[in-house]
Design a protein around this motif. Structure first.
Motif, PDB file in Angstrom:
ATOM      1  N   UNK A 175     -29.098 -31.374 -21.538  1.00  0.00           N
ATOM      2  CA  UNK A 175     -30.230 -32.307 -20.786  1.00  0.00           C
ATOM      3  C   UNK A 175     -29.723 -31.867 -19.456  1.00  0.00           C
ATOM      4  N   UNK A 176     -29.235 -30.745 -19.311  1.00  0.00           N
ATOM      5  CA  UNK A 176     -29.331 -30.112 -17.962  1.00  0.00           C
ATOM      6  C   UNK A 176     -30.226 -28.918 -17.587  1.00  0.00           C
ATOM      7  N   UNK A 177     -30.978 -28.862 -16.560  1.00  0.00           N
ATOM      8  CA  UNK A 177     -32.049 -28.054 -16.144  1.00  0.00           C
ATOM      9  C   UNK A 177     -31.285 -26.651 -16.072  1.00  0.00           C
ATOM     10  N   UNK A 178     -31.983 -25.535 -16.620  1.00  0.00           N
ATOM     11  CA  UNK A 178     -31.514 -24.303 -16.449  1.00  0.00           C
ATOM     12  C   UNK A 178     -32.789 -23.280 -16.584  1.00  0.00           C
ATOM     13  N   UNK A 179     -32.301 -22.076 -16.096  1.00  0.00           N
ATOM     14  CA  UNK A 179     -33.190 -21.025 -16.051  1.00  0.00           C
ATOM     15  C   UNK A 179     -32.964 -19.891 -17.065  1.00  0.00           C
TER      16      UNK A 179
ATOM     17  N   UNK B 153     -37.023 -13.409 -18.304  1.00  0.00           N
ATOM     18  CA  UNK B 153     -38.574 -13.139 -18.933  1.00  0.00           C
ATOM     19  C   UNK B 153     -38.056 -12.561 -20.384  1.00  0.00           C
ATOM     20  N   UNK B 154     -37.014 -11.871 -20.465  1.00  0.00           N
ATOM     21  CA  UNK B 154     -36.506 -10.980 -21.415  1.00  0.00           C
ATOM     22  C   UNK B 154     -36.092 -12.109 -22.615  1.00  0.00           C
ATOM     23  N   UNK B 155     -35.193 -13.034 -22.019  1.00  0.00           N
ATOM     24  CA  UNK B 155     -34.984 -14.100 -23.034  1.00  0.00           C
ATOM     25  C   UNK B 155     -35.929 -14.807 -23.373  1.00  0.00           C
TER      26      UNK B 155
ATOM     27  N   UNK C 253     -45.724 -17.250 -21.928  1.00  0.00           N
ATOM     28  CA  UNK C 253     -46.365 -17.074 -20.624  1.00  0.00           C
ATOM     29  C   UNK C 253     -45.475 -16.241 -19.697  1.00  0.00           C
ATOM     30  N   UNK C 254     -46.169 -15.254 -19.018  1.00  0.00           N
ATOM     31  CA  UNK C 254     -45.419 -14.446 -18.239  1.00  0.00           C
ATOM     32  C   UNK C 254     -45.403 -15.029 -16.873  1.00  0.00           C
ATOM     33  N   UNK C 255     -44.089 -15.132 -16.113  1.00  0.00           N
ATOM     34  CA  UNK C 255     -44.014 -15.994 -14.867  1.00  0.00           C
ATOM     35  C   UNK C 255     -43.990 -14.944 -14.074  1.00  0.00           C
ATOM     36  N   UNK C 256     -44.451 -15.133 -12.675  1.00  0.00           N
ATOM     37  CA  UNK C 256     -44.543 -14.040 -11.644  1.00  0.00           C
ATOM     38  C   UNK C 256     -42.832 -14.037 -11.111  1.00  0.00           C
ATOM     39  N   UNK C 257     -42.794 -13.042 -10.643  1.00  0.00           N
ATOM     40  CA  UNK C 257     -41.274 -12.874  -9.966  1.00  0.00           C
ATOM     41  C   UNK C 257     -41.040 -13.862  -9.124  1.00  0.00           C
ATOM     42  N   UNK C 258     -39.684 -13.905  -8.883  1.00  0.00           N
ATOM     43  CA  UNK C 258     -39.150 -15.147  -7.859  1.00  0.00           C
ATOM     44  C   UNK C 258     -39.243 -14.596  -6.682  1.00  0.00           C
TER      45      UNK C 258
ATOM     46  N   UNK D 184     -28.773 -18.970 -32.281  1.00  0.00           N
ATOM     47  CA  UNK D 184     -28.651 -17.636 -32.714  1.00  0.00           C
ATOM     48  C   UNK D 184     -28.944 -16.677 -31.491  1.00  0.00           C
ATOM     49  N   UNK D 185     -29.987 -17.187 -30.976  1.00  0.00           N
ATOM     50  CA  UNK D 185     -30.883 -16.239 -29.736  1.00  0.00           C
ATOM     51  C   UNK D 185     -30.849 -17.272 -28.610  1.00  0.00           C
ATOM     52  N   UNK D 186     -29.811 -18.061 -28.114  1.00  0.00           N
ATOM     53  CA  UNK D 186     -29.821 -18.927 -27.083  1.00  0.00           C
ATOM     54  C   UNK D 186     -29.650 -18.178 -25.833  1.00  0.00           C
ATOM     55  N   UNK D 187     -30.155 -18.686 -24.818  1.00  0.00           N
ATOM     56  CA  UNK D 187     -29.947 -17.766 -23.509  1.00  0.00           C
ATOM     57  C   UNK D 187     -28.706 -17.839 -23.193  1.00  0.00           C
ATOM     58  N   UNK D 188     -28.378 -16.782 -22.101  1.00  0.00           N
ATOM     59  CA  UNK D 188     -27.089 -16.504 -21.383  1.00  0.00           C
ATOM     60  C   UNK D 188     -26.492 -17.865 -20.891  1.00  0.00           C
ATOM     61  N   UNK D 189     -27.305 -18.947 -20.293  1.00  0.00           N
ATOM     62  CA  UNK D 189     -26.805 -19.716 -19.561  1.00  0.00           C
ATOM     63  C   UNK D 189     -26.395 -20.638 -20.561  1.00  0.00           C
ATOM     64  N   UNK D 190     -26.978 -21.028 -21.666  1.00  0.00           N
ATOM     65  CA  UNK D 190     -26.555 -21.929 -22.854  1.00  0.00           C
ATOM     66  C   UNK D 190     -25.351 -21.484 -23.391  1.00  0.00           C
TER      67      UNK D 190
END
Length: 161
Positions: free
Chosen positions: A89-93, A96-98, A111-116, A148-154
């Protein structure tokens, strides 16, 4: 701050002295049992991978292998367990690869997001605040449906108490 450098951010909640002491004691025990996990050693391994000529997906796979080894070594010290979903329940980022890998896993388009625009970081409304307290969309019955494929932040977020 450069690659591999980090600072603990206690802006949201200042831990008690007892909690800080517990975390420091736990970190010392973990590093004594797993000397390969010292920040300098891990940072150097990650830097070699990041600077390699491998594809982004292959670099991520290699980094995930190191992260998973570290998480396994941390198991005796963390409070997390299957079905524990407090940090979901914590916001994370995510990168695009993930996002692409999750989409492929779920057989859904992404959806492809524009670069930050790094010059705008911290200057506008914060999506992080908007999503803090909102359950992750991949959380099903208090379990991660993409574990199994959760993001690095997780993968790297865990609790010691």
């Amino acid at each position: 701050m450069g690659f591999g450098e980090s600072k603990l951010n206690f802006a949201v909640m200042k831990p008690s002295k007892e909690l800080q002491a517990h975390v420091e004691k736990t970190e010392q025990a973990m590093l004594q049992a797993n000397p390969w996990m010292h920040r300098k050693a891990l940072t150097e391994r990650a830097r070699r991978i990041w600077n390699s000529t491998d594809s982004t997906v292959k670099k991520r796979t290699k980094l995930i292998a190191i992260i998973d080894l570290a998480v396994k070594a941390l198991e005796p010290y963390v409070a997390c367990h299957k079905g524990c979903s407090h940090c979901c329940n914590i916001a994370t980022t995510i990168s695009q690869t993930e996002a692409d890998q999750i989409g492929k896993h779920l057989n859904r388009s992404v959806v492809k997001m524009p670069p930050i625009d790094e010059s705008q970081i911290g200057k506008g409304p914060r999506d992080r605040e908007k999503y803090t307290g909102v359950a992750c969309p991949f959380l099903v019955n208090s379990e991660c449906s993409i574990y199994a494929i959760r993001p690095v932040a997780c993968r790297t977020h865990h609790s010691l108490n």
